[in-house]
Design an enzyme around this catalytic site. Structure first.
Site, PDB file in Angstrom:
ATOM      1  N   TYR A   1     -39.239 127.238  44.340  1.00 46.58           N
ATOM      2  CA  TYR A   1     -39.611 125.932  44.076  1.00 46.58           C
ATOM      3  C   TYR A   1     -39.245 125.326  42.791  1.00 46.58           C
ATOM      4  CZ  TYR A   1     -41.457 126.814  48.599  1.00 46.58           C
ATOM      5  OH  TYR A   1     -42.003 127.156  49.545  1.00 46.58           O
TER       6      TYR A   1
ATOM      7  N   ASN B   1     -42.767 117.192  55.640  1.00 42.36           N
ATOM      8  CA  ASN B   1     -41.350 116.545  55.693  1.00 42.36           C
ATOM      9  C   ASN B   1     -39.860 117.003  56.046  1.00 42.36           C
ATOM     10  OD1 ASN B   1     -40.014 114.138  56.701  1.00 42.36           O
ATOM     11  ND2 ASN B   1     -40.160 113.396  54.519  1.00 42.36           N
TER      12      ASN B   1
ATOM     13  N   CYS C   1     -35.581 124.655  54.410  1.00 43.78           N
ATOM     14  CA  CYS C   1     -36.469 125.026  53.864  1.00 43.78           C
ATOM     15  C   CYS C   1     -36.825 126.446  53.769  1.00 43.78           C
ATOM     16  CB  CYS C   1     -37.864 124.309  54.200  1.00 43.78           C
ATOM     17  SG  CYS C   1     -37.792 123.752  56.382  1.00 43.78           S
ATOM     18  N   HIS C   2     -35.941 127.469  53.944  1.00 39.83           N
ATOM     19  CA  HIS C   2     -36.748 128.874  54.433  1.00 39.83           C
ATOM     20  C   HIS C   2     -35.996 129.480  53.556  1.00 39.83           C
ATOM     21  CE1 HIS C   2     -32.884 128.580  57.117  1.00 39.83           C
ATOM     22  NE2 HIS C   2     -32.217 129.851  56.406  1.00 39.83           N
TER      23      HIS C   2
ATOM     24  N   GLU D   1     -30.095 136.589  56.239  1.00 39.09           N
ATOM     25  CA  GLU D   1     -28.851 135.834  55.058  1.00 39.09           C
ATOM     26  C   GLU D   1     -28.749 136.189  54.110  1.00 39.09           C
ATOM     27  OE1 GLU D   1     -29.781 131.883  55.537  1.00 39.09           O
ATOM     28  OE2 GLU D   1     -30.456 131.548  57.602  1.00 39.09           O
TER      29      GLU D   1
END
Length: 84
Positions: free
Chosen positions: A23, A46, A53-54, A81
């Site tokens: 972040y 949002n 976002c993950h 991933e």
DNA sequence: TAGTTGACCGGAA
DNA sequence: ATTCCGGCCAACT
């Protein structure tokens, strides 16, 4: 909805598959260093599907939180991933 | 408009 | 190593 928000979304969207950003990094790139909290606040409400976002985690390297299925699923997705 | 909240961070005890 | 506290900024009430 401010410019910062849009920037953050754009940055997170640009995160390639297998990459993870904290972040803090996102906030720094968005132009507001130290506003990691704001980034999370933005995502919470949002959260777009176009934005990965993950892939965003805490500075400590921990997964952090997630609203779409829980942090458990997020962790799994990252393992799938990131680890390849 | 002002006050509270939160997917956070970093330092101190 | 874990727990506590203040700060930071956008969104919500």
């Amino acid at each position: 909805m401010t410019e910062f928000t849009k920037k953050v979304l754009a940055i997170v969207r640009k995160i390639k598959k297998g990459k993870t950003m904290t972040y803090k990094q996102v906030a720094d790139m968005a132009g507001s260093p130290g506003s990691a909290r704001a980034v999370g606040s933005i995502m919470k409400k949002n959260y777009d599907l176009t934005v990965s976002c993950h892939r965003v985690i805490k500075s400590d390297g921990t997964v952090g939180d997630y609203n779409r299925g829980g942090s458990e699923m997020k962790k799994k997705l990252l393992e799938e991933e990131k680890i390849r």
